[in-house]
Design a protein around this motif. Structure first.
Motif, PDB file in Angstrom:
ATOM      1  N   VAL A 178     -73.894 -68.159  24.476  1.00  0.00           N
ATOM      2  CA  VAL A 178     -74.468 -67.100  25.314  1.00  0.00           C
ATOM      3  C   VAL A 178     -73.316 -66.293  25.886  1.00  0.00           C
ATOM      4  O   VAL A 178     -72.609 -66.744  26.787  1.00  0.00           O
ATOM      5  N   ASP A 179     -73.114 -65.075  25.345  1.00  0.00           N
ATOM      6  CA  ASP A 179     -72.006 -64.237  25.771  1.00  0.00           C
ATOM      7  C   ASP A 179     -72.430 -63.080  26.665  1.00  0.00           C
ATOM      8  O   ASP A 179     -71.575 -62.430  27.272  1.00  0.00           O
ATOM      9  N   SER A 180     -73.714 -62.781  26.725  1.00  0.00           N
ATOM     10  CA  SER A 180     -74.227 -61.719  27.593  1.00  0.00           C
ATOM     11  C   SER A 180     -75.351 -62.271  28.449  1.00  0.00           C
ATOM     12  O   SER A 180     -76.107 -63.155  28.014  1.00  0.00           O
ATOM     13  N   ALA A 181     -75.467 -61.743  29.658  1.00  0.00           N
ATOM     14  CA  ALA A 181     -76.426 -62.277  30.622  1.00  0.00           C
ATOM     15  C   ALA A 181     -77.863 -62.005  30.195  1.00  0.00           C
ATOM     16  O   ALA A 181     -78.211 -60.898  29.789  1.00  0.00           O
ATOM     17  N   ILE A 182     -78.693 -63.041  30.289  1.00  0.00           N
ATOM     18  CA  ILE A 182     -80.136 -62.908  30.109  1.00  0.00           C
ATOM     19  C   ILE A 182     -80.758 -62.927  31.497  1.00  0.00           C
ATOM     20  O   ILE A 182     -80.709 -63.946  32.196  1.00  0.00           O
ATOM     21  N   VAL A 183     -81.331 -61.802  31.909  1.00  0.00           N
ATOM     22  CA  VAL A 183     -81.932 -61.681  33.236  1.00  0.00           C
ATOM     23  C   VAL A 183     -83.384 -61.252  33.063  1.00  0.00           C
ATOM     24  O   VAL A 183     -83.661 -60.147  32.599  1.00  0.00           O
ATOM     25  N   VAL A 184     -84.306 -62.137  33.429  1.00  0.00           N
ATOM     26  CA  VAL A 184     -85.734 -61.862  33.330  1.00  0.00           C
ATOM     27  C   VAL A 184     -86.242 -61.572  34.734  1.00  0.00           C
ATOM     28  O   VAL A 184     -86.127 -62.405  35.629  1.00  0.00           O
ATOM     29  N   SER A 185     -86.803 -60.382  34.920  1.00  0.00           N
ATOM     30  CA  SER A 185     -87.189 -59.986  36.280  1.00  0.00           C
ATOM     31  C   SER A 185     -88.591 -59.412  36.352  1.00  0.00           C
ATOM     32  O   SER A 185     -88.955 -58.781  37.334  1.00  0.00           O
ATOM     33  N   GLY A 186     -89.401 -59.610  35.320  1.00  0.00           N
ATOM     34  CA  GLY A 186     -90.754 -59.081  35.325  1.00  0.00           C
ATOM     35  C   GLY A 186     -91.693 -59.913  36.179  1.00  0.00           C
ATOM     36  O   GLY A 186     -91.288 -60.806  36.926  1.00  0.00           O
TER      37      GLY A 186
END
Length: 374
Positions: A178-186
């Protein structure tokens, strides 16, 4: 749609493959079957879905979504699956579960324009399965994964090492990075599962602010939350974060683990040290025969500790004052160890709900041990 030769399939941007139905979705297979489960379906070596193409196996009124497979032979080192179209396997608008979508190949290219949705209005979330040999989650992959999670689709990334004993000739080892942020905000989220044939390396944030959706990090040889990486996955009060290493290794690294209102379970086969910070007010549960040592900052952790299996150790160079609850919810013998060259203070009332199970609590210090009446 164009079949260039017996090994190459191209679905161009003007193609529509429709298997939707009023009472349920159908089956669309391009280049192979689900996890190569049907030997009668020939495997392609190169499969491409161009931007603009539509593959739809959704239910329309009520009923479950169907199945879409975009596949190339993962045992072939030359295998490439490139996907940039719209893949839909949604449940009916009046009810029904989401279907399932698979995009797999020894090399998996998720291109701009890809949309994969298998959600449900009134039913269980469907699944998008990605199955390459190695997988790096970069910024492009993140946007696709987050869009699918926000649509209520469960997303699973699973890797399989290119094993020569199984006829493979490539060099893939089965890692997930995982090299980029996974941001779930729904307002809601599907479940995210990363299942690696080898290691999982977390170099960026895994964050869910939606209050729903579980997180699974399942490896054979270890999960590392590295410096710059963090896990802050709020699945709500019933949310689950599962971190596991089935064959060797365990949890390691120097990143940050937030234990929110749900349960974090760490299951590991061997002994490791996690030197990162752990925070929050949820339940930290240790499973598996291996020993996990927590040597990072714990001052912002106010939750419950469950040393269910193996050994859980808190290691510090300064004083340890333990006031957080300790419980045990499994049978068998396990150990909880506090170790420091300085003083140890333990509230005598913190241990509860361990009847019928053996929990060994050890305090190791060259200084004093104080049992306080809380």
């Amino acid at each position: 749609m164009c079949i260039r030769d017996r090994d190459t399939i191209n679905v161009d941007g003007e193609s529509e493959l429709i298997a939707s139905g009023r009472r349920g979705g159908g089956l669309i297979e391009v280049g192979g079957s689900w996890q190569n489960s049907d030997a009668s379906v020939r495997q392609a070596v190169t499969t491409q879905i161009e931007k603009g193409a539509v593959l739809d196996a959704s239910a329309i009124e009520d009923g479950d979504g169907g199945e879409i497979v975009v596949w190339s032979d993962i045992s072939n080192a030359e295998s490439v699956t490139s996907v940039a179209g719209t893949l839909l396997a949604k449940g009916g608008r009046k009810g029904g579960d989401g279907g399932r979508i698979e995009t797999s190949g020894a090399e998996l290219l998720l291109e701009d324009g890809l949309k994969a949705q298998a959600g449900s209005v009134d039913g269980e979330a469907g699944l998008w399965l990605q199955d390459p040999t190695d997988y790096t989650i970069d910024s492009k992959a993140v946007s696709l994964i987050v869009e699918s999670l926000n649509s209520g689709t469960n997303v699973t990334v699973t890797t399989t090492a290119n094993n020569s004993s199984q006829g493979a000739t490539g060099e893939g080892s089965g890692d997930i990075t995982v090299d980029s942020a996974i941001v779930v905000s729904g307002s809601g989220s599907g479940n995210l599962s990363l299942i690696a044939d080898k290691d999982i390396q977390v170099n960026a944030a895994l964050q869910n602010l939606s209050g729903s959706g579980d997180l699974t990090l399942s490896s054979k040889t270890g999960v590392a939350i590295n410096s710059g990486g963090s896990i802050d996955w709020d699945g709500g009060s019933g949310g689950l974060i599962s971190i596991s290493a089935s064959d060797s290794g365990g949890l390691s690294g120097e990143g940050t683990l937030y234990v929110e209102g749900g349960v974090v379970t760490v299951s590991q086969a061997q002994d490791t040290v996690f030197a990162g910070n752990y925070k929050g007010g949820g339940i930290f549960r240790k499973s598996g025969a291996g020993a996990l040592t927590l040597s990072g900052d714990r001052t912002s952790f106010s939750g419950t500790i469950e040393p269910n299996e193996g050994t859980l150790k808190i290691l510090d160079t300064g004083s340890i004052s333990l006031t957080t609850p300790i419980t045990k919810t499994s049978s068998g013998t396990s150990s909880f160890v506090l170790e420091t060259p300085s003083n140890i203070s333990i509230d005598e009332n913190i241990v509860s709900n361990v009847s019928g199970a053996a929990l060994n609590i050890q305090a190791k210090t060259a200084a004093s041990i104080v049992i306080e009446d809380g």
